[in-house]
Design an enzyme around this catalytic site. Structure first.
Site, PDB file in Angstrom:
ATOM      1  N   LYS A 163       0.842  -1.201   0.000  1.00  0.00           N
ATOM      2  CA  LYS A 163       0.000   0.000   0.000  1.00  0.00           C
ATOM      3  C   LYS A 163       0.876   1.248   0.000  1.00  0.00           C
ATOM      4  O   LYS A 163       0.686   2.156  -0.811  1.00  0.00           O
ATOM      5  CB  LYS A 163      -0.888   0.006   1.250  1.00  0.00           C
ATOM      6  N   ASN A 164       1.842   1.300   0.928  1.00  0.00           N
ATOM      7  CA  ASN A 164       2.606   2.538   1.070  1.00  0.00           C
ATOM      8  C   ASN A 164       3.508   2.811  -0.127  1.00  0.00           C
ATOM      9  O   ASN A 164       3.786   3.970  -0.446  1.00  0.00           O
ATOM     10  CB  ASN A 164       3.421   2.512   2.361  1.00  0.00           C
TER      11      ASN A 164
ATOM     12  N   CYS B 295      -4.722  13.364  12.910  1.00  0.00           N
ATOM     13  CA  CYS B 295      -4.719  11.940  12.569  1.00  0.00           C
ATOM     14  C   CYS B 295      -4.764  11.174  13.871  1.00  0.00           C
ATOM     15  O   CYS B 295      -4.240  11.621  14.881  1.00  0.00           O
ATOM     16  CB  CYS B 295      -3.444  11.629  11.811  1.00  0.00           C
TER      17      CYS B 295
ATOM     18  N   ARG C 278       1.312  14.425  13.445  1.00  0.00           N
ATOM     19  CA  ARG C 278       1.796  14.173  12.090  1.00  0.00           C
ATOM     20  C   ARG C 278       1.803  15.422  11.196  1.00  0.00           C
ATOM     21  O   ARG C 278       1.048  15.509  10.229  1.00  0.00           O
ATOM     22  CB  ARG C 278       0.977  13.059  11.427  1.00  0.00           C
TER      23      ARG C 278
HETATM   24  C1  UD1 Z   1       4.753   6.560   6.435  1.00  0.00           C
HETATM   25  C2  UD1 Z   1       3.773   5.427   6.247  1.00  0.00           C
HETATM   26  C3  UD1 Z   1       3.197   4.982   7.583  1.00  0.00           C
HETATM   27  C4  UD1 Z   1       4.323   4.654   8.563  1.00  0.00           C
HETATM   28  C5  UD1 Z   1       5.314   5.803   8.655  1.00  0.00           C
HETATM   29  C6  UD1 Z   1       6.534   5.479   9.490  1.00  0.00           C
HETATM   30  C7  UD1 Z   1       2.868   5.911   4.061  1.00  0.00           C
HETATM   31  C8  UD1 Z   1       1.678   6.296   3.258  1.00  0.00           C
HETATM   32  N1  UD1 Z   1       2.701   5.854   5.388  1.00  0.00           N
HETATM   33  O1  UD1 Z   1       4.002   7.648   6.974  1.00  0.00           O
HETATM   34  O2  UD1 Z   1       2.388   3.822   7.375  1.00  0.00           O
HETATM   35  O3  UD1 Z   1       3.781   4.429   9.853  1.00  0.00           O
HETATM   36  O4  UD1 Z   1       5.776   6.164   7.326  1.00  0.00           O
HETATM   37  O5  UD1 Z   1       7.165   4.351   9.025  1.00  0.00           O
HETATM   38  O6  UD1 Z   1       3.907   5.586   3.529  1.00  0.00           O
HETATM   39  N2  UD1 Z   1       6.964  14.195  10.832  1.00  0.00           N
HETATM   40  C9  UD1 Z   1       7.096  15.536  11.117  1.00  0.00           C
HETATM   41  N3  UD1 Z   1       7.067  16.427  10.085  1.00  0.00           N
HETATM   42  C10 UD1 Z   1       6.897  16.041   8.790  1.00  0.00           C
HETATM   43  C11 UD1 Z   1       6.769  14.665   8.508  1.00  0.00           C
HETATM   44  C12 UD1 Z   1       6.808  13.759   9.542  1.00  0.00           C
HETATM   45  O7  UD1 Z   1       7.249  15.917  12.286  1.00  0.00           O
HETATM   46  O8  UD1 Z   1       6.869  16.899   7.903  1.00  0.00           O
HETATM   47  C13 UD1 Z   1       7.022  13.193  11.932  1.00  0.00           C
HETATM   48  C14 UD1 Z   1       5.768  12.366  12.077  1.00  0.00           C
HETATM   49  O9  UD1 Z   1       4.810  13.040  12.866  1.00  0.00           O
HETATM   50  C15 UD1 Z   1       6.301  11.101  12.716  1.00  0.00           C
HETATM   51  C16 UD1 Z   1       7.690  10.955  12.091  1.00  0.00           C
HETATM   52  O10 UD1 Z   1       8.009  12.233  11.571  1.00  0.00           O
HETATM   53  O11 UD1 Z   1       6.428  11.289  14.091  1.00  0.00           O
HETATM   54  C17 UD1 Z   1       7.800   9.948  10.964  1.00  0.00           C
HETATM   55  O12 UD1 Z   1       6.750  10.168  10.051  1.00  0.00           O
HETATM   56  P1  UD1 Z   1       6.888   9.820   8.496  1.00  0.00           P
HETATM   57  O13 UD1 Z   1       8.047   8.902   8.306  1.00  0.00           O
HETATM   58  O14 UD1 Z   1       6.863  11.087   7.740  1.00  0.00           O
HETATM   59  O15 UD1 Z   1       5.545   9.042   8.249  1.00  0.00           O
HETATM   60  P2  UD1 Z   1       4.623   9.109   6.967  1.00  0.00           P
HETATM   61  O16 UD1 Z   1       5.429   9.301   5.746  1.00  0.00           O
HETATM   62  O17 UD1 Z   1       3.490  10.033   7.233  1.00  0.00           O
END
Ligand code: UD1
Length: 422
Positions: free
Chosen positions: A22-23, A118, A123
């Site tokens: 999915k991701n 969320c 996030r």
């Molecule tokens: C992706 C996955 C999700 C998985 C996550 C971590 C997809 C669609 N989803 O989510 O299933 O749980 O990776 O492996 O691929 N953060 C910030 N600022 C930002 C972006 C992220 O503070 O701009 C923080 C988030 O709140 C979180 C951490 O960084 O605490 C990691 O998040 P991230 O790796 O970005 O997760 P997603 O890409 O949203």
């Protein structure tokens, strides 16, 4: 709203096919926006999140045709006629933010709604935005939308992430493929989904090095062309179904499973007393004794233990011998499955980002509520070995990330059915 009824029973035996990730698919689909030639994805999973991304791309003017029962997505962004990703779609799925980088890189402007809150924590998307600013984007946040412009196009730049973000790395990599000059991304995510994205972008003509390592270097090109790409195996679906025989006993082969996708997870399974063996078609999982042993787990970015398998691992450890400590380091507020597991007789103490699980002999079936995607499947896993019946409600979460979950578990002997509550 539908619910799922699980009746605890004995060992599970047989084979479960694992779908495309999915991701990975959710980041490969927006890559179509980078080119006016067709991009075709094979091995796509049939999930509601994929349908949401389809709707989003179509709202921008892209053509998305699903073939072969949804396993092939034929996309073309030849005639993009809208550069606004609307709140009504974005609020349903955070991954919608992944259209920002590609649209901006291709046409120099894009407007994307901020995803909003969320269930598993705040996030934010600040890292996505900083990465695009490092490539010369001008951003304006108003009315809940990001208004992005790059007059004269994006320029290669230095993107230094303070911590690892999968989504921000994906947005930055896609945007950089069409930026003028070289972009270097440090502290980049190393997840298999990033590697898959880069492999697809390379087929489209992008010049990228370093995927799967902490630093990714992208040499921008003038244009990208069409390609066909198979979506990598879903390591989270794989890990989830590996836990079914671990919890219930028996022996299950996961078709398409690969050890390199679930290395850290397998180390913990081994410590808990579960054998994982490579076969010609995938991986076979079998519990060594009658009961698993407690293990401690810390979630980390890849190659560490994935946060997306934490809830399911907790379901396993609820009946382990001894006390396990699970530390959630990626997301705040990602233990919402714990109170539901406690309703089934589990002994779990949550303090901040740490959950202490003391194994009990057997869980008992109960009505429980799914709070997010991975939590919902952890409750199904727990129900498979519990005494009596478990009814998991709010299964729409499950439809976001697991295709044919009832059919796949039934095929290995589980007593599970979907109840339609119209
Ligand atoms: C992706 C996955 C999700 C998985 C996550 C971590 C997809 C669609 N989803 O989510 O299933 O749980 O990776 O492996 O691929 N953060 C910030 N600022 C930002 C972006 C992220 O503070 O701009 C923080 C988030 O709140 C979180 C951490 O960084 O605490 C990691 O998040 P991230 O790796 O970005 O997760 P997603 O890409 O949203």
């Amino acid at each position: 709203m539908d619910s799922i009824l699980v009746t605890g029973n004995g060992p599970l035996n047989g084979r479960i096919p694992i779908a495309g990730a999915k991701n990975a698919c959710l980041t490969l689909m927006p890559a179509t926006l980078l080119s006016d030639e067709p991009l075709t994805l094979t091995n796509a999973p049939r999930l509601s999140d994929i349908r949401t991304m389809t709707t989003l791309l179509q709202s921008l003017g892209a053509e998305v045709t699903t073939l072969q029962d949804g396993q092939v997505l034929a996309m073309s962004s030849h005639d993009l006629n809208n550069h606004t990703a609307d709140y009504d779609i974005v609020r349903k799925m955070r991954a919608s933010i992944l259209v920002l980088g590609p649209m901006l890189a291709r046409d120099g402007h894009a407007v994307v709604s901020l995803p909003g809150g969320c269930a598993i924590g705040a996030r934010p998307v600040d890292l996505h935005l900083k990465a695009l600013e490092a490539m010369g984007a001008e951003l304006d946040l108003r009315d809940g939308y990001v208004h992005a412009k790059a007059s004269g196009g994006l320029k290669g730049g230095k993107v230094e992430f303070p911590f690892v973000s999968v989504g921000a790395t994906e947005n930055a990599v896609m945007a950089a493929t069409l930026a003028k000059g070289t972009t270097v991304i440090t502290n980049a995510a190393r997840e298999p989904e990033i590697v898959d994205l880069v492999q697809c972008l390379r087929k489209m003509g992008a010049q990228i090095e370093g995927e799967g390592a902490g630093t990714i270097t992208i040499q921008g090109v003038d244009r990208l062309h069409g390609a066909t790409h198979p979506v990598v195996t879903d390591r989270i679906e794989l890990g989830t179904y590996m836990l079914a025989p671990a919890i219930c006993g028996g022996e299950v082969e996961l078709l398409g499973g690969r050890l390199d996708l679930v290395g850290a997870f397998c180390e913990k399974l081994d410590a808990a007393g579960i054998d994982v063996t490579e076969t010609r078609d995938g991986l076979t999982v079998k519990r060594r004794g009658d009961r698993v042993q407690a293990v401690d787990v810390v979630t980390e970015p890849f190659p560490g233990f994935p946060t997306d398998l934490q809830a399911q691992m907790m379901a396993l450890l609820c009946t382990a011998e001894g006390t396990s400590v699970l530390e959630e380091k990626i997301f705040e507020n990602r233990f919402m499955h714990a109170p539901e597991l406690i309703r089934m007789g589990a002994s779990i103490d949550v303090h901040g980002g740490t959950a202490t699980v003391t194994g009990v002999d057997r869980l008992k079936g109960a009505p429980v509520m799914a709070t997010d995607l991975r939590a919902s499947v952890s409750l199904i896993l727990a129900g498979l070995a519990a005494e009596g019946e478990t009814v998991v409600s709010r299964v729409y979460h499950l439809d976001r990330g697991y295709e044919h979950v009832v059919r796949k578990l039934e095929a290995v002997g589980a007593r599970i059915e979907r109840i339609s509550n119209q």
